[in-house]
Design a protein around this motif. Structure first.
Motif, PDB file in Angstrom:
ATOM      1  N   ARG A 281      37.468  34.400  36.170  1.00 41.79           N
ATOM      2  CA  ARG A 281      36.378  33.532  36.642  1.00 41.79           C
ATOM      3  C   ARG A 281      36.923  32.254  37.273  1.00 41.79           C
ATOM      4  O   ARG A 281      38.052  31.846  37.003  1.00 41.79           O
ATOM      5  CB  ARG A 281      35.440  33.191  35.487  1.00 41.79           C
ATOM      6  CG  ARG A 281      34.766  34.420  34.884  1.00 41.79           C
ATOM      7  CD  ARG A 281      33.960  34.064  33.640  1.00 41.79           C
ATOM      8  NE  ARG A 281      33.379  35.244  33.018  1.00 41.79           N
ATOM      9  CZ  ARG A 281      34.026  36.033  32.148  1.00 41.79           C
ATOM     10  NH1 ARG A 281      35.267  35.744  31.794  1.00 41.79           N
ATOM     11  NH2 ARG A 281      33.418  37.089  31.634  1.00 41.79           N
ATOM     12  N   THR A 282      36.100  31.651  38.079  1.00 39.88           N
ATOM     13  CA  THR A 282      36.372  30.322  38.629  1.00 39.88           C
ATOM     14  C   THR A 282      35.441  29.336  37.932  1.00 39.88           C
ATOM     15  O   THR A 282      34.610  29.730  37.088  1.00 39.88           O
ATOM     16  CB  THR A 282      36.111  30.296  40.139  1.00 39.88           C
ATOM     17  OG1 THR A 282      34.723  30.572  40.363  1.00 39.88           O
ATOM     18  CG2 THR A 282      36.956  31.330  40.865  1.00 39.88           C
ATOM     19  N   GLU A 284      32.920  28.091  39.175  1.00 42.17           N
ATOM     20  CA  GLU A 284      31.554  28.464  39.574  1.00 42.17           C
ATOM     21  C   GLU A 284      31.044  29.677  38.819  1.00 42.17           C
ATOM     22  O   GLU A 284      29.828  29.868  38.691  1.00 42.17           O
ATOM     23  CB  GLU A 284      31.516  28.744  41.082  1.00 42.17           C
ATOM     24  CG  GLU A 284      31.735  27.521  41.965  1.00 42.17           C
ATOM     25  CD  GLU A 284      33.183  27.069  41.984  1.00 42.17           C
ATOM     26  OE1 GLU A 284      33.409  25.862  42.183  1.00 42.17           O
ATOM     27  OE2 GLU A 284      34.091  27.921  41.790  1.00 42.17           O
ATOM     28  N   THR A 285      31.935  30.514  38.311  1.00 40.05           N
ATOM     29  CA  THR A 285      31.492  31.740  37.636  1.00 40.05           C
ATOM     30  C   THR A 285      31.830  31.745  36.145  1.00 40.05           C
ATOM     31  O   THR A 285      31.793  32.788  35.505  1.00 40.05           O
ATOM     32  CB  THR A 285      32.120  32.990  38.307  1.00 40.05           C
ATOM     33  OG1 THR A 285      33.557  32.891  38.236  1.00 40.05           O
ATOM     34  CG2 THR A 285      31.687  33.110  39.744  1.00 40.05           C
ATOM     35  N   THR A 294      31.661  34.791  43.855  1.00 42.84           N
ATOM     36  CA  THR A 294      30.707  34.038  44.676  1.00 42.84           C
ATOM     37  C   THR A 294      30.980  34.262  46.165  1.00 42.84           C
ATOM     38  O   THR A 294      32.101  34.590  46.576  1.00 42.84           O
ATOM     39  CB  THR A 294      30.802  32.528  44.401  1.00 42.84           C
ATOM     40  OG1 THR A 294      32.093  32.057  44.827  1.00 42.84           O
ATOM     41  CG2 THR A 294      30.592  32.227  42.923  1.00 42.84           C
ATOM     42  N   ASN A 297      33.735  31.845  47.352  1.00 44.90           N
ATOM     43  CA  ASN A 297      35.094  32.269  47.017  1.00 44.90           C
ATOM     44  C   ASN A 297      35.593  33.313  48.016  1.00 44.90           C
ATOM     45  O   ASN A 297      36.733  33.255  48.496  1.00 44.90           O
ATOM     46  CB  ASN A 297      35.116  32.835  45.595  1.00 44.90           C
ATOM     47  CG  ASN A 297      36.527  32.931  45.020  1.00 44.90           C
ATOM     48  OD1 ASN A 297      37.509  32.701  45.691  1.00 44.90           O
ATOM     49  ND2 ASN A 297      36.606  33.294  43.757  1.00 44.90           N
TER      50      ASN A 297
END
Length: 334
Positions: A281-282, A284-285, A294, A297
């Motif tokens: 994950r980043t 954002e996730t 996303t 990304n």
């Protein structure tokens, strides 16, 4: 007469069961990995061992690969159903006409790094100055390396470079001919540790603003069009496999060794998998289920490949041509 009627009824009932049993038979599915099995692949073996694929009506066969390019070629040719491979490599192939797309991106943070033995105290870019770095010309990491140098404030003249294939690069660090090499944080680092027993420290490209996705699930577009339900079931089982393996890394690695006792040493398989989990994950996730990459990304990734990876500029026109989230299970956080 009663006996005949009963027999007739039994035969009719038995006949009725035959198509039902056939309809419920599990779909035989082949997944080809990007390489020989290592820690990153543990969730697939865990999901198979725990029956997550069987619960979705899938009889899963996991095959080792010989590099992402070869695995993607197999998916493009239709000789395997699903491929677990490097998404940037898939984008390069798709731009050239390969009929493939990603139906889930597992590693949303890049594992690319420059790494050396921990006891050499090379922990930040400044420490690379005056050292020797082993690279493999033309591979994905060497293409992004100039961007890392720019972001980290380094110049090529700050260090010495030696070149060779993947094995030569590893041996250069193992034998002391180089201080560092370009490699994946959970892959080459574990190979070095297996060979030497010494810890390795990776300086992550992602820590310097390089937003590039990595491994994902790739399918042939024609296969996807013909088997949308199967792809949904496969991604449902795979999502659950990744989620449950995250919770039980030791059990996931045990599943690998139960299936392939010679896959590696348990401690480094486990460490390699534990190094992989943060890449799912980043920022954002961070609250999403696995594979929910996303749009931003993917757009950034395509942009980097165009600017530094030799991908045609036309790829930037429609980044969504290379992936879809339509076959992933529901994510309550969306």
């Amino acid at each position: 007469m009663v006996f005949r009627n009963s027999l007739k009824a039994a035969l009719i009932a038995a006949a009725a069961l035959v198509p039902l049993a056939s309809a419920q038979a599990a779909d035989k599915v082949t997944l080809m990995l990007n390489w020989y099995v290592y820690g990153e692949h543990a969730p697939f073996f865990y999901g198979k061992a725990k029956g997550f694929y069987q619960a979705e009506g899938i009889d899963l066969d996991i095959q080792e690969g010989r590099g992402s390019a070869v695995t993607i070629q197999a998916a493009a040719a239709g000789t395997v159903d699903f491929a677990y491979a490097d998404v940037p490599t898939m984008i390069r192939a798709a731009v050239k006409g390969a009929p493939v797309t990603a139906v889930g991106v597992a590693l949303q943070t890049s594992p690319m790094s420059v790494m050396g033995f921990t006891d050499k105290n090379i922990a930040k870019p400044e420490d690379i100055k005056g050292k020797t770095v082993a690279t493999t010309p033309g591979d994905s990491m060497s293409q992004i390396w100039p961007l890392f140098l720019k972001r980290a404030g380094l110049k090529e003249s700050d260090f010495r470079t030696v070149s060779g294939d993947a094995t030569t690069k590893l041996n250069a660090v193992i034998n002391g001919q180089a201080d560092l090499l370009l490699g994946y944080s959970m892959d080459q680092s574990m190979k070095i540790k297996d060979a030497t027993g010494k810890d390795v420290h990776p300086i992550m490209f992602a820590d310097y603003g390089i937003h590039l996705v990595s491994s994902g699930i790739i399918v042939n577009k024609e296969f996807l069009a013909k088997n949308p339900d199967l792809v949904r079931r496969f991604m449902a089982a795979t999502t659950k496999s990744f989620e449950e393996a995250e919770k039980n890394p030791e059990g996931a690695v045990d599943a690998v060794l139960a299936a392939l006792p010679k896959a590696g040493q348990r401690p480094t398989l486990l460490e390699g998998f534990q190094l992989t989990i943060p890449l799912y994950r980043t920022a954002e996730t961070k609250n999403r289920r696995p594979f929910q990459v996303t749009d931003a990304n993917m757009k950034d990734s395509v942009g980097l490949l165009v600017e530094y990876g030799g991908v045609a500029a036309s790829a930037k026109d429609d980044p969504k041509a290379f992936y879809t989230r339509d076959y992933l299970p529901a994510d309550p956080s969306n």
